[in-house]
Design a protein around this motif. Structure first.
Motif, mmCIF file in Angstrom:
data_model
loop_
_atom_site.group_PDB
_atom_site.id
_atom_site.type_symbol
_atom_site.label_atom_id
_atom_site.label_comp_id
_atom_site.label_asym_id
_atom_site.label_seq_id
_atom_site.Cartn_x
_atom_site.Cartn_y
_atom_site.Cartn_z
ATOM 1 N N ASP A 36 0.827 -1.208 0.000
ATOM 2 C CA ASP A 36 0.000 0.000 0.000
ATOM 3 C C ASP A 36 0.864 1.262 0.000
ATOM 4 O OD1 ASP A 36 -2.235 -1.597 0.046
ATOM 5 O OD2 ASP A 36 -2.463 -1.531 2.227
ATOM 6 N N GLU A 74 2.050 1.749 -3.464
ATOM 7 C CA GLU A 74 0.943 2.209 -4.305
ATOM 8 C C GLU A 74 0.679 3.699 -4.095
ATOM 9 O OE1 GLU A 74 -2.505 -0.628 -5.490
ATOM 10 O OE2 GLU A 74 -2.056 -1.042 -3.382
ATOM 11 N N ARG A 125 -0.455 -1.729 -8.512
ATOM 12 C CA ARG A 125 -0.580 -2.817 -7.541
ATOM 13 C C ARG A 125 0.333 -3.986 -7.909
ATOM 14 N NH1 ARG A 125 -2.360 -3.722 -2.286
ATOM 15 N NH2 ARG A 125 -2.545 -5.950 -2.008
ATOM 16 N N ARG A 133 -1.168 -10.254 -3.834
ATOM 17 C CA ARG A 133 -1.731 -9.529 -4.978
ATOM 18 C C ARG A 133 -3.209 -9.226 -4.775
ATOM 19 N NH1 ARG A 133 -2.653 -12.517 -10.582
ATOM 20 N NH2 ARG A 133 -4.434 -13.200 -9.332
ATOM 21 N N ASP A 143 -6.432 -6.825 -1.067
ATOM 22 C CA ASP A 143 -7.516 -5.837 -0.963
ATOM 23 C C ASP A 143 -8.847 -6.413 -1.423
ATOM 24 O OD1 ASP A 143 -5.710 -4.040 -0.004
ATOM 25 O OD2 ASP A 143 -5.415 -2.985 -1.901
#
Length: 390
Positions: free
Chosen positions: A55, A58, A64, A181, A184
Motif C-alpha cells: 500500500d 501504491e 498494484r 496480490r 484488498d
C-alpha cells in the motif's frame, strides 16, 4: 413497548444455537484439514505482513502488480540471505555436535551416571547392560511389540510427511504471491458479507485487532531475532562450542514467555558439562550471565520498546493459548494460537465495555455521573439521603 413472547424467545435461542453449531463444525473441519491448511495460513500471514508495504508503494505511484512484485522479491531476497548466512553456521554446529558425541557418551557412562548413582542411590548403569535390556524386552514383549508397530507406522508415515513438507514448501511462495496480490479484494469480499447494521462495530473491532496483531507480531519477530543474536553471540564468546546453535534455538522459541530462556539454560548447562567433562565453574557462570543479560534486555528494553503492551495478554494466557492450540490443532494450532488470543482479547474488551454500559451493571435507573477525573460516565443513579427529593 413490544412484548417478548415465548415463541420469540425460542426462535432467538435457535438462531443463536445455529451459529454455535456452525462455529463448532468449522473448528472440527479445520482440525481435520490442519496439515493442508498450514501453508495457506503461513502464506496468508506473510501476505498480511507485506500488504502495508505494498500500500505504501501504491501511494507513491506504483501500480498494484508492480508493488506486489517488488515486495515479493524483497521477501524472497531476505529469506535467501538468511539461509545463506544461517545454514553454513548451523551445519558447522551439527558437525561439532557429531564429533563431540563419542566423547560425551564416554563421559556420561564413565563419569556422570556413576556420580548420580553415588549421590542418589539409584542403580542406573545396570539398566544399560545388554542382558538386562533383553530380559526387560522379553518380559514386556507385548508392549514392546506394540511400540515397535507404532514406530514402524510412524516411519512409514514419515515418508508421506516428508513429501507433504516438500509440497508445502513449494506451494508457500506461490500462495504468498497470490494472497499479496489479491489482499484488498479479499478484504472487500469479507466486508461485503457483514450485515450492514453491524458494519460499523465490526470495522472498529477489525481495526483494533489489526493494530494489536501488527504491533505484536512484527515486534515479536524483531525480539526473537535480537534475542537469538544476543544468546548466540554471548554463548560463543563465553567459549561454548555449541553456543551458536543453542542461542538460535532459545531465541526462536522465545515467543513463549520464559520457555526460550529456560530451554536455552538447560541445553547450555548440559553442553558445558559435556564440553568440560565435568564442572567448569567459569563456563557455567558465563552461561548464566549471558541468559541473565538476555532476559534483562527482553524485559526492560526490547519488549517494552518494540512490542509494548498493546496485546494485553498475561504470560500465563500466552502459554495456555500456545499449548491449547497445539493440543487441538497441532502445528497449525500453535501458529494460530497467539493471533487468535489477541483477537479474543479485543472482543473481551469490547464485551466488557458493553457490560459497563448495560442495564445489568448500571441498574434500572442509570444516570450520567462524573468519575474521579471529571469525565462523564454511565452509572447507577444512587441518591444520598440528603439529596432525596422532598
Amino acid at each position: 413497548m413490544s412484548i417478548v413472547t415465548p415463541e420469540v424467545e425460542i426462535a432467538l435461542f435457535l438462531r443463536r444455537l445455529k451459529w454455535v453449531v456452525l462455529a463448532v463444525f468449522g473448528l472440527w473441519v479445520m482440525g481435520l484439514l490442519a496439515p493442508i491448511l498450514t501453508p495457506f495460513v503461513i502464506a496468508l500471514a506473510l501476505a498480511w505482513l507485506g500488504d502495508p508495504l505494498v500500500d505504501w508503494l501504491e501511494a507513491r505511484g506504483r501500480s498494484r502488480n508492480t508493488a506486489v512484485v517488488l515486495v515479493f522479491v524483497a521477501m524472497v531476497l531476505l529469506l535467501t540471505l538468511a539461509l545463506l548466512i544461517l545454514v553454513p553456521l548451523i551445519q558447522r554446529q551439527i558437525v561439532t555436535l557429531a564429533a563431540a558425541w563419542p566423547q560425551a557418551q564416554q563421559w556420561l557412562l564413565g563419569t556422570a551416571l556413576p556420580w548420580i548413582e553415588q549421590k542418589s542411590g539409584f542403580e542406573l548403569m545396570s539398566w544399560l547392560e545388554p542382558e538386562r535390556l533383553i530380559e526387560w524386552v522379553r518380559s514386556h514383549w507385548q508392549q514392546a511389540g506394540g511400540a515397535a508397530s507404532a514406530l514402524f507406522g510412524y516411519v512409514s508415515r514419515s515418508g508421506f510427511a516428508m513429501v507433504a513438507l516438500v509440497v508445502n514448501l513449494a506451494l508457500l511462495p506461490i500462495l504468498t504471491y497470490y494472497f499479496l496480490r489479491d489482499w484488498d479484494k479479499l478484504v472487500e469480499r469479507v466486508a461485503s458479507l457483514i450485515p450492514r447494521n453491524h458494519i460499523e462495530i465490526v470495522s472498529r473491532l477489525a481495526r483494533e485487532s489489526n493494530d494489536v496483531l501488527g504491533a505484536f507480531i512484527r515486534g515479536q519477530i524483531v525480539v526473537m531475532i535480537a534475542l537469538g543474536v544476543v544468546y548466540a553471540a554471548g554463548l560463543t564468546m563465553a567459549g561454548l562450542n555449541l553456543g551458536l546453535l543453542i542461542g538460535l534455538v532459545a531465541g526462536l522459541i522465545s515467543f513463549i514467555p520464559y520457555l526460550g530462556a529456560t530451554t536455552g539454560v538447560v541445553l547450555a548447562v548440559l553442553a558445558a558439562l559435556v564440553q568440560a567433562q565435568g564442572f567448569d565453574l567459569q563456563l557455567l557462570v558465563l552461561v548464566g550471565v549471558v541468559f541473565t543479560v538476555g532476559q534483562l534486555l527482553e524485559s526492560y528494553v526490547l519488549t517494552p520498546r518494540i512490542v509494548g503492551d498493546k496485546i494485553g495478554l498475561h504470560p500465563v494466557a500466552v502459554i495456555f493459548a500456545v499449548m491449547a492450540g497445539g493440543q487441538l490443532f497441532g502445528f497449525l494450532g500453535m501458529l494460530l494460537a497467539l493471533p487468535a488470543a489477541a483477537v479474543i482479547n479485543v472482543l473481551l474488551r469490547y464485551a466488557h465495555e458493553r457490560y459497563r454500559q448495560s442495564e445489568l451493571y448500571a441498574g434500572h435507573g442509570s444516570a450520567i455521573v462524573l468519575d474521579a477525573r471529571g469525565e462523564p460516565s454511565v452509572g447507577p443513579a444512587i441518591l444520598s439521603k440528603d439529596a432525596e427529593p422532598k
